[in-house]
Design a protein around this motif. Structure first.
Motif, short mmCIF file in Angstrom:
data_model
loop_
_atom_site.label_atom_id
_atom_site.label_comp_id
_atom_site.label_asym_id
_atom_site.label_seq_id
_atom_site.Cartn_x
_atom_site.Cartn_y
_atom_site.Cartn_z
N ARG A 1 31.31 52.36 29.22
CA ARG A 1 31.35 51.43 28.09
C ARG A 1 32.18 50.20 28.44
O ARG A 1 33.10 50.27 29.27
CB ARG A 1 31.87 52.10 26.83
N VAL A 2 31.82 49.11 27.81
CA VAL A 2 32.57 47.87 28.04
C VAL A 2 33.83 47.94 27.19
O VAL A 2 33.76 47.96 25.96
CB VAL A 2 31.71 46.64 27.65
N VAL A 3 34.98 48.04 27.85
CA VAL A 3 36.22 48.17 27.08
C VAL A 3 36.83 46.80 26.79
O VAL A 3 37.58 46.64 25.84
CB VAL A 3 37.25 49.07 27.80
N ARG A 4 36.51 45.81 27.62
CA ARG A 4 37.01 44.46 27.34
C ARG A 4 35.99 43.46 27.87
O ARG A 4 35.73 43.41 29.06
CB ARG A 4 38.36 44.27 28.03
N ALA A 5 35.43 42.70 26.94
CA ALA A 5 34.41 41.71 27.34
C ALA A 5 35.10 40.50 27.96
O ALA A 5 36.04 39.96 27.37
CB ALA A 5 33.61 41.29 26.13
N ARG A 6 34.67 40.12 29.13
CA ARG A 6 35.22 38.93 29.79
C ARG A 6 34.06 38.06 30.27
O ARG A 6 32.97 38.57 30.55
CB ARG A 6 36.07 39.30 31.01
N VAL A 7 34.32 36.77 30.38
CA VAL A 7 33.31 35.87 30.94
C VAL A 7 33.48 35.86 32.45
O VAL A 7 34.61 35.77 32.95
CB VAL A 7 33.47 34.45 30.37
N SER A 8 32.36 35.98 33.16
CA SER A 8 32.44 36.05 34.61
C SER A 8 32.89 34.72 35.21
O SER A 8 32.57 33.65 34.70
CB SER A 8 31.07 36.43 35.17
N ARG A 9 33.64 34.81 36.33
CA ARG A 9 34.02 33.59 37.06
C ARG A 9 32.87 33.12 37.96
O ARG A 9 32.89 32.01 38.45
CB ARG A 9 35.22 33.88 37.96
N ASN A 10 31.92 34.01 38.18
CA ASN A 10 30.78 33.62 39.02
C ASN A 10 29.92 32.64 38.24
O ASN A 10 29.47 32.94 37.12
CB ASN A 10 29.97 34.88 39.37
N PRO A 11 29.67 31.44 38.79
CA PRO A 11 28.93 30.43 38.01
C PRO A 11 27.56 30.92 37.55
O PRO A 11 27.20 30.68 36.39
CB PRO A 11 28.78 29.26 38.99
N LEU A 12 26.83 31.62 38.41
CA LEU A 12 25.48 32.04 38.00
C LEU A 12 25.55 33.02 36.83
O LEU A 12 24.78 32.93 35.88
CB LEU A 12 24.74 32.67 39.18
N ALA A 13 26.48 33.96 36.93
CA ALA A 13 26.64 34.91 35.81
C ALA A 13 27.09 34.18 34.56
O ALA A 13 26.65 34.48 33.44
CB ALA A 13 27.62 36.01 36.19
N GLY A 14 27.97 33.18 34.74
CA GLY A 14 28.47 32.40 33.60
C GLY A 14 27.34 31.62 32.93
O GLY A 14 27.22 31.63 31.70
N PHE A 15 26.50 30.98 33.74
CA PHE A 15 25.37 30.23 33.17
C PHE A 15 24.44 31.17 32.40
O PHE A 15 23.93 30.83 31.33
CB PHE A 15 24.57 29.54 34.27
#
Lengths: 484, 349
Positions: free
Chosen positions: A209-223
């Motif tokens: 399970r996702v215990v803490r949602a974070r935005v990825s530092r990887n640009p492609l994942a971020g986009f």
């Protein structure tokens, strides 16, 4: 030459105004829908659904191909979902690794001989097993036939009133099924329902399970995080009152089992089997004057892993575009056909003229404006202003979607995550957007060339420790939220 | 001219994005402020309420009331609901009393009369959770909006009286398919209280979906008072109704049921035949094995399946007949018999 260019530019301008006007309408509709959805679910009692004798039963269909390293964690996460009368059917689609052995070892599988009718076609099933420790877990071992084939095998075995098609490595939030079942208990004419898919890259994941949602530092994942927000929170939600959805993500969707079986199950010879099924179900509904509704519910959340390399992402988008083209061509009778109501008059044309043809028009528009620069020097300023507006509007819609997300769900709680979202949102229009246009054009080209392959998909695998991550698997990306 | 317009639009976009970004940042700040406020006020208020509930005979002092009133209405609802849910039934009136003193209930009642359905729904939900005087909800059982009606019907399940059952039973007859789940669930939860109104409905209604829904509730309730109506509806012209009636007969039992169910084994509709076999299996009616075995050659897969499963469940006679079918010239029957006989002991497919 200049006359043709000018006329084409006029066409692009009109197309731009119409499409963005529709986006604006979608945004307003999505905001209203979100408000009503939250009003509906405010302080609703979840236990009434979970504890009722008349709640529909659900069978989860999880196709697995060469998922030896992650399958046990994935299945454990499915077993932990909060829903009574839940049956989990894992279909081992001819894996060449130890997927079946891993399942047998972890869940004490014993052979069973259930009575089932082969109502939809699929490759031969070699063995059927039930877990001795978790009776709701059934494993079907079959010859390889692809995702659609595996889902069809699962459909034949399923006993639930509803079937939930997922990817084996999708992380479903614990109470997502209880939320996703709401449209089915609210109305009798619902064929299918889809929930929000979010990008798990960069998030902290423990025990499935996702215990803490974070935005990825990887640009492609971020986009892609921004893209998914737009696609789900504003794209699909807005379709609910505007004529219904044509896409339910293959990574997480709930269907009425009888309707899917009556329609013949998943098609084997398409790369967009999830969209094709939804279109076929709705089309059948109109033709037989039965249920036609496909709802999108914003709060059930499933998390998926986004590609982080250009090569893999390009293949994924190529495949989505081919799948879209195949489905739209297959069901071309819907176009502007009043027999199919809003689906034929609004939704299907939108998918043809915006989702399918937008990359063509955008690419031609760029070329035309560039050619126009040689024709008239004044064009340079005009071109810059036009592109600034076009891409600027994209940023406006993305920001507005982030406002909806922030106000209603605020998934990403830290300032760092919000800043990253702003950064990816700002940069998305410069390079990434043009790349997706290129990939989608390539997909169209491959469609006309008759390519049917899924391509290979690299996964880091978020359901296992990084040290155990495999270099590459060829299972094919099975998350297809469709492009919006 | 056009260029100026375009540049103006671009400037407008920049301003819009800036405003939206500021809105997001402001909302994030608001959430942080709320979290701090929550720590400061909410935890204190909860402690205060705990103390009050442990000694409910004393009045809530003015200072305590002022502390609680510093919370917004939504926060008051949150804290009171969270508390009420964690208390035993006999302790909840103290929480309800606090809700009354703070005016939470007064506002909720006002909301139930709003012309805007989300507000009516909000009012109903608050009253359901925080009030023992719920008369405003009863009026909303027949609300024009399905969402509100459904919430009111949910509440009705917690008030299992004959009057309440009589109030909601006619809703089964409504044409609107929305929220039938809420109605079925509520009536099943009401158990005995719902029997009389349902029997009346079964006697008077002629609408097949309504009758089928009512019979579905009857099957789950399994009250013998449904027997006359179920026996009568087993002769209905609607296959849907007959199926549901067979289910009720299988759940209730009685000497009158097996002959009726055996009669349904020859019905034209395959679902009726399957339902009749299932009901005979539920009744463990071993006198019916011959008739059930005859259905092993039925043209419908689901009837053959039910017949095989029933034979397997109906003792030695059934098992012997089922085994004989493995060498039947009817390959469909033979295959079904094989499949059922190879099921592990006690396993259900």
């Amino acid at each position: 030459m200049s006359g043709i260019l000018r006329r084409f530019e006029d066409f692009v301008l009109i197309y731009f105004i119409v499409v963005n006007g529709f986006y604006g309408l979608q945004l307003l509709t999505a905001a209203a829908m979100l408000y009503l959805h939250n009003a509906r679910t405010w302080r609703e009692s979840g236990w009434r659904i979970l504890g009722s004798d008349v709640t529909p039963t659900i069978s989860i269909l999880a196709p697995a191909y060469n998922e030896e390293r992650s399958i046990v964690d994935s299945v454990r996460a499915l077993l932990a979902l909060h829903y009574q009368n839940l049956e989990i059917i894992v279909v081992n689609d001819g894996s060449s690794d130890g997927t079946l052995a891993a399942l047998a070892g972890a869940f004490h599988l014993v052979a069973i001989y259930p009575i089932y009718r082969r109502r939809v076609e699929h490759a031969a099933v070699i063995g059927l097993y039930r877990s001795a420790s978790y009776p709701s877990l059934i494993v079907a071992d079959k010859k390889n036939g692809g995702k659609a084939d595996a889902l069809n095998a699962g459909l034949n075995l399923a006993n639930g009133d509803l079937v939930c098609a997922i990817d084996a490595d999708t992380i479903i939030e614990r109470d997502a099924l209880r939320r996703l079942v709401r449209p089915f208990i609210r109305a009798n004419d619902v064929l299918a329902a889809g929930g929000t898919i979010r990008i798990a890259n960069g998030s902290e994941i423990a025990e499935g399970r996702v215990v803490r949602a974070r935005v990825s530092r990887n640009p492609l994942a971020g986009f892609q995080t921004i893209e998914y927000f737009r696609a789900f929170l504003f794209g699909r939600l807005a379709w609910n009152p505007l004529g219904g959805n044509l896409i339910i993500s293959g990574a997480f969707g709930l269907f009425r089992r009888d309707a899917v079986i009556d329609a013949g199950g998943y098609l084997h010879d398409t790369v967009g089997e999830d969209m094709e099924l939804v279109v076929r179900l709705r089309r059948r509904g109109y033709e037989t004057k039965s249920a036609t509704r496909v709802d999108f519910i914003p709060d059930p959340v499933a998390w998926t892993e986004a590609p982080e390399t250009l090569r893999v992402l390009g293949r994924q988008r190529d495949r989505w575009q081919r799948g879209l083209a195949e489905t739209l061509l297959h069901h071309r009778r819907l176009l502007f056909n009043p027999r199919y109501g809003a689906m034929g008059l609004v939704v299907y044309p939108y998918f043809v003229f915006v989702e399918l043809l937008a990359p063509v028009i955008e690419a031609l528009g760029i070329i035309a404006v560039l050619l126009g620069l040689f024709d008239a020097p004044l064009h340079a300023t005009f071109a810059i202003a036009f592109f600034a507006i076009a891409y600027g509007l994209g940023i406006v819609f993305s920001t507005a979607t982030l406002v909806l997300e922030e106000v209603e769900y605020h998934t990403y709680a830290t300032a760092r995550d919000r800043m990253l979202l702003f950064v990816w949102m700002g940069l998305e229009s410069f390079g990434y957007r043009q790349l997706t246009v290129f990939w989608r054009l390539r997909g169209l080209l491959h469609f006309f060339m008759g390519r049917k392959d899924w391509g290979s998909m690299e996964r880091k695998g978020f359901l296992r420790p990084p040290s155990e991550a495999p270099a590459e698997s060829d299972g094919g990306d099975r998350s297809a939220p469709g492009g919006t | 001219m056009i260029l100026e317009l375009l540049l103006g639009l671009a400037a407008g976009e920049v301003a819009t994005v800036a405003a939206l970004v500021i809105a997001i940042a402001a909302h994030a700040s608001l959430l942080r402020w709320r979290a701090r406020r929550h720590e400061r006020l909410y935890l204190g208020a909860r402690q205060l309420l705990y103390e009050y509930i442990s000694d409910p005979l004393r009045p809530l002092s003015d200072q305590e009331q002022r502390s609680l009133r510093r919370l917004t209405w939504n926060e008051q609802v949150d804290i009171l609901v969270a508390l009420a849910r964690s208390l035993a039934l006999d302790e909840r009136p103290a929480v309800f009393e606090v809700a009354r003193i703070l005016g939470v209930l007064e506002k909720a009642k006002r909301l139930t009369t709003s012309c805007f359905w989300p507000w009516r729904l909000k009012g109903v939900r608050v009253l359901m959770l925080l009030s023992d005087n719920r008369s405003p909800i009863a009026q909303l059982v027949a609300d024009g909006n399905a969402e509100v009606r459904s919430a009111a019907v949910e509440w009705a399940a917690d008030e299992p009286t004959a009057e309440m059952a009589a109030l909601i039973t006619p809703l089964l007859d409504r044409a609107a398919p929305q929220y039938r789940f809420a109605l079925l669930d509520a009536m099943i939860r009401m158990r005995g209280s719902a029997v009389e109104p349902l029997c009346n409905l079964l006697r008077t209604s002629t609408d097949a979906p309504t009758l089928a829904s009512a019979l579905k509730i009857a099957r789950h309730t399994a009250d013998p008072r449904f027997l006359p109506e179920a026996l009568s509806l087993a002769q209905s012209e609607s296959a849907e109704v007959v199926c549901a009636a067979a289910g009720v007969l299988g759940a209730i039992g009685g000497a009158e049921c097996p002959p009726i169910l055996r009669g349904l084994l020859g019905h034209d509709d395959e679902f009726v035949r399957a339902a009749a076999i299932r009901a005979l299996r539920d009744l463990d009616d071993r006198d019916s094995v011959e008739e059930i075995a005859a259905r092993m050659n039925d043209r419908s897969w689901s009837v053959r399946r039910e017949a095989a499963l029933a034979l397997r469940a109906l003792g030695a006679d059934g098992a012997i007949l089922l085994r004989r079918f493995t060498s039947s010239p009817d390959l469909f029957a033979a295959e079904m018999a094989e499949q059922v006989l190879s099921l592990p002991f006690g396993a259900t497919p």
